[in-house]
Enzyme design. Structure first.
Site, mmCIF file in Angstrom:
data_model
loop_
_atom_site.group_PDB
_atom_site.id
_atom_site.type_symbol
_atom_site.label_atom_id
_atom_site.label_comp_id
_atom_site.label_asym_id
_atom_site.label_seq_id
_atom_site.Cartn_x
_atom_site.Cartn_y
_atom_site.Cartn_z
ATOM 1 N N GLY A 83 0.785 -1.226 0.000
ATOM 2 C CA GLY A 83 0.000 0.000 0.000
ATOM 3 C C GLY A 83 0.816 1.274 0.000
ATOM 4 O O GLY A 83 0.254 2.365 0.100
ATOM 5 N N SER A 85 2.776 1.961 -2.563
ATOM 6 C CA SER A 85 2.999 2.238 -3.982
ATOM 7 C C SER A 85 4.397 1.925 -4.484
ATOM 8 O O SER A 85 4.986 2.694 -5.235
ATOM 9 C CB SER A 85 2.681 3.695 -4.303
ATOM 10 O OG SER A 85 1.351 3.797 -4.597
ATOM 11 N N SER A 86 4.920 0.784 -4.071
ATOM 12 C CA SER A 86 6.196 0.357 -4.642
ATOM 13 C C SER A 86 6.049 0.179 -6.145
ATOM 14 O O SER A 86 6.971 0.454 -6.909
ATOM 15 C CB SER A 86 6.666 -0.943 -3.993
ATOM 16 O OG SER A 86 5.822 -2.018 -4.338
ATOM 17 N N ASP A 130 -0.887 7.835 -7.057
ATOM 18 C CA ASP A 130 0.435 7.337 -6.673
ATOM 19 C C ASP A 130 1.522 7.911 -7.569
ATOM 20 O O ASP A 130 2.572 8.354 -7.103
ATOM 21 C CB ASP A 130 0.466 5.801 -6.751
ATOM 22 C CG ASP A 130 -0.579 5.163 -5.850
ATOM 23 O OD1 ASP A 130 -1.279 5.910 -5.144
ATOM 24 O OD2 ASP A 130 -0.690 3.929 -5.857
ATOM 25 N N ASN A 173 -0.652 -8.343 -3.831
ATOM 26 C CA ASN A 173 -0.299 -7.776 -5.132
ATOM 27 C C ASN A 173 -1.583 -7.442 -5.890
ATOM 28 O O ASN A 173 -2.417 -8.310 -6.120
ATOM 29 C CB ASN A 173 0.566 -8.742 -5.944
ATOM 30 C CG ASN A 173 0.955 -8.122 -7.277
ATOM 31 O OD1 ASN A 173 0.098 -7.887 -8.132
ATOM 32 N ND2 ASN A 173 2.223 -7.830 -7.459
ATOM 33 N N LYS A 174 -1.715 -6.178 -6.248
ATOM 34 C CA LYS A 174 -2.973 -5.699 -6.827
ATOM 35 C C LYS A 174 -3.214 -6.201 -8.247
ATOM 36 O O LYS A 174 -4.350 -6.217 -8.725
ATOM 37 C CB LYS A 174 -3.009 -4.168 -6.808
ATOM 38 C CG LYS A 174 -3.651 -3.583 -5.572
ATOM 39 C CD LYS A 174 -2.935 -3.840 -4.255
ATOM 40 C CE LYS A 174 -1.711 -2.962 -4.095
ATOM 41 N NZ LYS A 174 -1.005 -3.214 -2.801
HETATM 42 P P1 ADP Z 1 2.165 -1.654 -3.863
HETATM 43 O O1 ADP Z 1 1.066 -1.460 -2.890
HETATM 44 O O2 ADP Z 1 3.492 -1.698 -3.177
HETATM 45 O O3 ADP Z 1 2.143 -0.697 -5.012
HETATM 46 P P2 ADP Z 1 1.554 -3.667 -5.914
HETATM 47 O O4 ADP Z 1 0.869 -4.958 -5.695
HETATM 48 O O5 ADP Z 1 0.851 -2.640 -6.715
HETATM 49 O O6 ADP Z 1 1.944 -3.123 -4.458
HETATM 50 O O7 ADP Z 1 2.985 -3.922 -6.617
HETATM 51 C C1 ADP Z 1 3.975 -4.703 -5.993
HETATM 52 C C2 ADP Z 1 4.930 -5.241 -7.059
HETATM 53 O O8 ADP Z 1 5.891 -4.215 -7.453
HETATM 54 C C3 ADP Z 1 5.798 -6.365 -6.535
HETATM 55 O O9 ADP Z 1 5.122 -7.615 -6.625
HETATM 56 C C4 ADP Z 1 6.998 -6.309 -7.497
HETATM 57 O O10 ADP Z 1 6.706 -6.971 -8.707
HETATM 58 C C5 ADP Z 1 7.120 -4.830 -7.781
HETATM 59 N N1 ADP Z 1 8.179 -4.266 -6.918
HETATM 60 C C6 ADP Z 1 8.050 -3.592 -5.759
HETATM 61 N N2 ADP Z 1 9.258 -3.254 -5.233
HETATM 62 C C7 ADP Z 1 10.184 -3.737 -6.085
HETATM 63 C C8 ADP Z 1 11.630 -3.733 -6.119
HETATM 64 N N3 ADP Z 1 12.367 -3.167 -5.152
HETATM 65 N N4 ADP Z 1 12.218 -4.322 -7.167
HETATM 66 C C9 ADP Z 1 11.489 -4.900 -8.136
HETATM 67 N N5 ADP Z 1 10.168 -4.944 -8.176
HETATM 68 C C10 ADP Z 1 9.505 -4.374 -7.162
HETATM 69 MG MG MG Z 2 0.696 -0.533 -6.534
#
Ligand code: ADP
Ligand code: MG
Length: 398
Positions: A83, A85-86, A130, A173-174
């Protein structure tokens, strides 16, 4: 506001057409492809696909078919699928890296809009908050983000309180599940039914906000229209078709997303109530920050608590661990606490009076992270106070 954690990409342009990606985290395997034939597989949200979203967004914006290759090394400290926004951090960082290697220029707003659109190649029908804050964030200030046109306005947060992020450690994972897109289509359907009820041209309408702006009324009035036009009993696809005077085939091909074709019920009343009341709370939050009354931390905390209740009961995007964690946060001194991000797992954000911060951190740590024989091994990233951080930057080396 942007958190202080981030995504870093080191990039080296190469003379071939090969795009080569590596990651400092061994969980994310190396990847290589031709820069001229980008394929994004939205059935499996593998990490490199998020990079390709940003890459492709820039490529398409400039109408480029012959891209130069590059070697990239990705390093990130944002807890994934939590959550914060990675995913958008990665998409936006990839977009900025690509732009920089091409030697092109775009405004932050253009970059945010391009990356918001291109993240949808992963399969989630996200909005643009985001990506907007990834580019438009400024250290020391929160931002009110508005769309059509995209703009961000400073919101000065109270000096006597601190915002604390706590990760429930439930990952979601969304793009790998339909939860997120089901909410998007429920809102889209609610918008269409509300528009039809108000005799607007409903077929072009996609968002609840569009109904409000077409009617030119307040959010509070939209809540009343929702009461009149929609019922709390869930809608079947057949009932929606009757209301909109379309057939099931049209519903599936013209309104639903690929991963929501077989959803049996849609809760339109609850989702619309959540969205309009949540939007009203955002504006109230900003107003309180501007007026700065003596009890402002309490008022802001109340809004955050109401927001969590609405997420849990009306939008149904919480989960038992998040509900437990917000309870723990409130018990140990938060004035307010709510889930943040899309939900179904991930983090909470709490507003904590500055003088209670150290006892709050110690107590929440003990109550949530040290339970179950430490099976929720707390990482450094799981519980932290954060100030509004800055947006995306380029570091150039001569
Ligand atoms: P979030 O809430 O963090 O946005 P999402 O489900 O939308 O979660 O996305 C998460 C995905 O982003 C992970 O499964 C991965 O594929 C990618 N991700 C996140 N951080 C990294 C990282 N440091 N390196 C590579 N991929 C990443
Ligand atoms: Mg996301």
């Amino acid at each position: 506001m942007a958190v202080e954690q981030d995504m870093l990409i080191a990039v080296e342009p190469v003379k071939t057409h090969t795009l080569q990606l590596a990651n400092t985290n061994p969980l994310y395997p190396d990847f290589r492809t031709s820069a001229n034939s980008i394929q994004i597989d939205n059935t499996k949200p593998l990490w490199h696909n998020y990079f390709l979203c940003g890459f492709k967004g820039i490529q398409e914006h400039f109408g480029l078919s012959n891209l130069t290759g590059m070697n990239c090394l990705v390093d990130g400290t944002i807890p994934p699928s939590s959550g914060l926004s990675s995913s958008s951090a990665l998409v936006c960082c990839a977009g900025l890296v690509t732009l920089t290697v091409l030697g092109m220029k775009l405004s932050k707003v253009e970059l945010a809009e391009i990356c918001a659109r291109s993240e949808r190649y992963i399969g989630t029908e996200g909005g643009g908050m985001d990506q907007s804050i990834s580019f438009l964030a400024e250290e020391g200030t929160a931002k009110l983000i508005e769309f059509s046109p995209l703009r961000a306005t400073d919101v000065k947060l109270p000096s006597g309180a601190v915002f604390v992020i706590a990760n429930s450690c439930v990952e979601m994972n969304k793009a790998a599940t339909a939860h997120f897109n089901i909410r998007v289509v429920e809102c889209r359907l609610a918008a269409k039914l509300l528009a039809k009820y108000k005799n607007l041209q409903w077929d072009k309408i996609l968002k609840l906000e569009e109904v409000q702006s077409k009617l030119g009324v307040s959010l509070e009035e939209m809540l009343l229209v929702t009461e009149d036009a929609l019922h709390s009993k869930p809608y079947s696809p057949e009932e929606i078709c009757r209301c909109l005077e379309i057939n099931l085939e049209e519903l599936r091909t013209q309104i639903l997303s690929p991963n929501t074709q077989d959803v049996p019920i849609f809760k339109l009343y609850q989702r619309a109530k959540h969205v309009y009341s949540e939007a009203a709370r955002v504006l109230q939050f900003k107003k309180i920050c501007e007026e700065s009354p003596d009890n402002m931390v309490q008022l802001l905390g109340d809004l955050m608590n109401q927001s969590h209740t609405s997420c849990r009961d009306l939008y149904e995007c919480s989960c038992p661990e998040l509900d437990q964690l917000v309870d723990i946060c409130r018990k140990f001194g938060a004035q307010g606490s709510r889930l943040t991000g899309a939900g179904w797992g991930g983090c909470t954000v709490s507003i904590v009076p500055a003088e209670k911060l150290s006892s709050f951190l110690a107590n929440v740590h003990e109550a949530y992270y040290q339970k179950n024989d430490g099976s929720l091994a707390p990482q450094k990233q799981s519980l932290f106070a954060t100030k509004p951080g800055g947006g995306a930057l380029v570091f150039l080396e001569a």
